[in-house]
Design a protein around this motif. Structure first.
Motif, short mmCIF file in Angstrom:
data_model
loop_
_atom_site.label_atom_id
_atom_site.label_comp_id
_atom_site.label_asym_id
_atom_site.label_seq_id
_atom_site.Cartn_x
_atom_site.Cartn_y
_atom_site.Cartn_z
N GLU A 308 0.87 -1.16 0.00
CA GLU A 308 0.00 0.00 0.00
C GLU A 308 0.90 1.21 0.00
OE1 GLU A 308 -2.06 -0.54 3.57
OE2 GLU A 308 -3.44 -2.04 2.77
N ASP A 309 0.48 2.27 -0.66
CA ASP A 309 1.30 3.47 -0.59
C ASP A 309 0.86 4.29 0.61
OD1 ASP A 309 2.68 2.74 -2.86
OD2 ASP A 309 1.03 3.43 -4.13
N GLY A 310 0.62 3.61 1.71
CA GLY A 310 0.07 4.26 2.89
C GLY A 310 1.12 5.02 3.68
N GLU A 311 0.63 5.58 4.78
CA GLU A 311 1.51 6.38 5.63
C GLU A 311 2.43 5.50 6.46
OE1 GLU A 311 1.91 9.92 6.10
OE2 GLU A 311 1.17 9.58 4.06
N SER A 312 1.92 4.34 6.89
CA SER A 312 2.75 3.48 7.74
C SER A 312 3.07 2.17 7.03
CB SER A 312 2.04 3.20 9.06
OG SER A 312 0.76 2.68 8.80
N PRO A 313 4.18 2.16 6.31
CA PRO A 313 4.52 0.96 5.56
C PRO A 313 4.96 -0.17 6.49
CG PRO A 313 6.31 2.56 5.45
CD PRO A 313 5.19 3.21 6.21
#
Lengths: 582, 278
Positions: A308-313
């Motif tokens: 995911e290109d999320g905030e918390s990889p």
């Protein structure tokens, strides 16, 4: 409690007097309580009690001995110590994944290039699991230097590196102890070319020339973990061995600390952009084609196993530093890629040594791992927890079979690009590679001597080296070493957050004496964690530790001097015990 | 390598057992055994089946136990080392190559002989109770031992002090590593199952000394030697050995209580095909 005197006991009193007395009492009591509070609410400062995590002799004979020596000197300066021995994978799980340790003693994988320190010490990794900053160390000045060396090349990089190593020697986030020599034992009558390339890398095995009628390479391996888990991303099961490099290709491969093309035909670097061209018609072992999308996918997975290109990889516990250098990847057709990198040419080329994983198998492993009825830690995706048997890569060997704690057998992958006529790279000269698990150096040597194995593929323990007798068909093999033994501090826990304390501990270790006593001289004491060519002159070993000289000589600790050092660092002694606020 | 070691073990134990039959069991008991073997076999069958099931289960469980232990067990190595620390070193200070050879022999061959021979010797008795007690005690040893192995993680002295406690046997005779590795995990040292099984045989040999006086004279010293060998060879701590002896005592007592109480053959009088053949 001076007010007590004003109330004179034993005399009848008027109501007013009683009231006044009560008020006085209240005043007196409040003063008293406040004082009691200031006394009682000071937390007691107890004797420092620490646990050193390490491996038992079956896992690391030198490690447990070092740990006990560390325990002995710490006890001498008034610390209460216990040693916690754990199996190979439990040891790494404790220090890398769960950070469940005060101190640990063990071998660090190190690197031929000092960029591994970026991963090992950058403060943004202090909360992650894996080889990325297990110490929980945070130092903004060091962060700047770590970033600067990545962007620099040539002499500029050397200068930054020297400054960085000076800072490291001053701060001692871990204490480098020594670089152990790497010795193995090989059969020379069946194979030629031992030592052409390092035997802990893929080329070490591909450079071998098989004798006539030899179609099988047999190794005696003293570490059983390779038979239990074949996932290149699982930190607890990986060690200094070449076998997964033989199953998984990378874009480039390392030879004598130089980076050479491998799965990539060639590349060009221009100011942060690396243009890579893949070899044509490469396939995975399951016959699926390998193209630029798989490469792009692999690096994305190495940055975040949840994809995911999320905030918390959720980065994997290995290859974190390499993948972090990649800003973006553009796929340009089936064979061409463009890497946008936050790195100079030297580090950019290293980025290409990460394993290339098949997208069609690993996509579904981006999901969180599940165990029924148990809550699983965040970031524990299938990708980092799966045992990955059978592994499907694109490398020169494919998986054949395995029996846990007995053997892993690999078969040659005949479609590998190294077997093409027009590719001038070393190729597998045998049809089969059998990794026989054998738990002790002595019995592994016996397997080689009796022609049941061709090489002891793990590093031999030093205590057997004096007894190695070369015969016409066998020979000892020494290889360059870049791993190092170290004492790791958990700087998340007091008092190890304090650099003065860490420095005082570092000076309790007589590295010269330890090398003689524990390693039988088959190691080099060191003040830095990098290879000799990267060690600046001021930090080179000169008969004693240039950064943290030992309190004493010949292994005899000068206890008085050592205790004084702890007192100078602001710690106190009571009744011989070192008292520390925790 | 393993096959070779196993073959050697089989040959040596067979020879020792044959010698034991000649010297300890004697001709008359053998003659009776030839007449009564079927009924004795029938009496011992239930517990033998249980023992085999337990042993097979044990083999499977041993693969799982280490993982379970690391999740739930107590790691006691340092506590044990703190308590007794120097004892093993003191014991090893008597090291000579003759003693190492003797204790290595006892640890491997003597031990297996000690477990195998009483099965043969008690089978040669008309009264099957000692045989059933022996097999029951073996079964209990494995079951209770496995429970303790799951609860306690402990590494032996050779893993803690490799430079002081030489792993004498494995380095002098590396081939034995192949054998013991099949049986033992290195975290399973508390209690010493070697000691507990040897002590079980020793205690039973003492109890049957009226029937087999010579066996008592052989078994008790041999059992003691096995216990010492585990410490001398740096495999077990003294605490493991003491725990092993306690386990042996418990197993023998329990076996004495259990045998006869749940006698399958007496309760149901199970028809045995072997007896009909007679």
């Amino acid at each position: 409690m001076t007010d007590e005197k004003t109330a004179s006991p034993g005399r009848p009193r008027s109501r007013r007097a009683v009231l006044a007395g009560t008020a006085g009492l209240a005043v007196a009591t409040s003063g008293c309580v406040r004082q009691v509070r200031t006394v009682v609410n000071r937390d007691a400062v107890d004797q420092l009690s620490v646990t050193i995590v390490t491996l038992p002799a079956d896992g690391d004979r030198e490690g447990i001995r070092l740990a006990r020596e560390v325990a002995a000197v710490l006890e001498a300066v008034g610390v209460d110590v216990s040693v916690d021995m754990r199996s190979n994978e439990e040891f790494l799980r404790a220090i890398l994944i769960n950070h469940e340790f005060d101190l640990y003693v063990g071998r660090h994988p190190g690197g031929t290039d000092p960029d591994f320190l970026y991963e090992a010490l950058h403060s943004v990794y202090a909360e992650e699991s894996g080889w990325q900053n297990p110490f929980g160390y945070a130092n903004l000045q060091l962060d700047d230097l770590l970033e600067a060396q990545r962007l620099a090349d040539g002499e500029e990089r050397e200068a930054v590196m020297a400054e960085l190593l000076e800072e490291l020697a001053r701060e001692q986030p871990f204490v480098p102890i020594c670089v152990p020599e790497e010795h193995r034992f090989v059969r020379t009558d069946r194979f030629d070319g031992w030592g052409e390339a390092h035997p802990a890398t893929r080329l070490g095995y591909l450079e071998l020339e098989a004798g006539d009628d030899v179609d099988r390479l047999r190794t005696a391996h003293t570490d059983a973990r390779i038979s239990e888990n074949l996932n290149p991303l699982t930190a607890e099961y990986r060690d200094h061995e070449p076998f997964l490099e033989l199953v998984y290709d990378s874009l480039a491969t390392e030879r004598d600390s130089e980076i050479e093309p491998w799965l990539a035909e060639d590349w060009t670097y221009d100011d942060g952009t690396l243009r890579v061209r893949l070899r044509e018609d490469c396939r995975f072992h399951d016959d699926e084609p390998l193209d630029a999308d798989d490469v792009e996918f692999s690096y994305r997975l190495l940055q975040d196993t949840e994809l995911e290109d999320g905030e918390s990889p959720s980065p994997p516990p290995r290859y974190r530093g390499l993948a972090a250098a990649v800003d973006a990847i553009d796929v340009d057709g089936e064979l061409d890629l463009e890497f946008e990198l936050d790195a100079g040419e030297a580090v950019a080329e290293r980025v290409l040594t990460a394993p290339i994983l098949p997208e069609h198998i690993w996509t579904e492993r981006a999901a969180p791992a599940t165990v029924r009825g148990v809550s699983v830690a965040q970031g524990a995706t299938e990708a980092v927890t799966v045992d990955n048997v059978p592994p499907v890569g694109s490398g020169p060997f494919r998986f054949g079979s395995r029996t846990e704690r007995e053997h892993v057998t690999l078969e040659r992958f005949d479609d590998h690009f190294t077997r093409r006529e027009d590719v001038d790279l070393p190729e597998a000269s045998v049809e089969e590679l059998r990794i026989q698990i054998d738990p002790r150096s002595t019995s592994a040597i016996e397997l080689v001597s009796t022609d049941s194995a061709d090489i002891t593929s793990a590093i031999l323990e030093t205590y057997v080296l004096d007894d190695l007798e070369p015969a016409p068909e066998t020979a000892p093999l020494e290889s360059p070493s870049w791993t190092f033994y170290h004492l790791g501090f958990n700087t998340r826990r007091a008092p190890f957050a304090n650099a003065r304390f860490r420095r005082a501990v570092a000076r309790l270790l007589d590295k010269d004496w330890l090398v003689e006593d524990v390693f039988h001289g088959y190691a080099a004491p060191t003040a830095t964690p990098v290879t000799e060519e990267w060690t600046p002159e001021e930090l080179a070993w000169n008969g004693e530790d240039p950064a943290t000289p030992f309190f004493g000589s010949d292994g005899e600790l000068d206890v008085e001097a050592a205790r004084e050092a702890f007192e100078d660092a602001g710690f106190s002694y009571d009744d011989g015990a070192l008292r520390v606020r925790r | 390598m393993l096959v070779q070691v196993l073959l050697q073990l089989a040959v040596v134990v067979t020879l020792l057992t044959l010698a034991g039959i000649a010297v300890i069991v004697g001709r008359y008991r053998l003659r009776d055994t030839r007449r009564e073997w079927a009924s004795r076999l029938r009496a011992a069958t239930p517990i033998t089946v249980v023992l085999i099931v337990v042993l097979l289960g044990n083999g499977v469980a041993r693969q799982v136990v280490p993982d379970l232990s690391w999740m739930f067990g107590w790691n006691l190595t340092w506590a044990i080392y703190d308590i007794e620390g120097q004892f093993i070193l003191w014991l090893q200070s008597f090291e000579t190559s003759a003693l190492t050879a003797f204790f290595s022999f006892v640890y491997i061959y003597g031990y297996v002989f000690l477990l195998v021979f009483p099965v043969v010797a008690y089978f040669a008795l008309s009264n099957t109770r000692p045989l059933r007690e022996l097999l029951t005690a073996y079964t209990l040893n494995y079951v209770l031992g496995l429970v303790l192995y799951t609860l306690v993680i402990a590494y032996g002295p050779r893993n803690m002090m490799p430079e002081l406690v030489e792993a004498l046997m494995y380095d002098t005779y590396p081939r034995y590593q192949h054998l013991t590795r099949q049986v033992n995990r290195n975290t399973n040292v508390f209690p010493s199952l070697h000691t507990s099984l040897a002590a079980t045989v020793g205690i039973l040999a003492y109890q049957t000394r009226a029937v087999y006086p010579r066996w008592a004279v052989v078994a008790v010293p041999l059992a003691i030697s096995v216990a010492i060998s585990t410490m001398y060879l740096g495999i077990h701590w003294a605490i493991d050995v003491v725990a092993g002896i306690v386990l042996a005592y418990v197993c023998v007592e329990l076996a004495g209580l259990l045998v006869g109480r749940w006698s399958v053959t007496e309760r149901f009088d199970v028809g045995n095909p072997l007896s009909r053949l007679r």
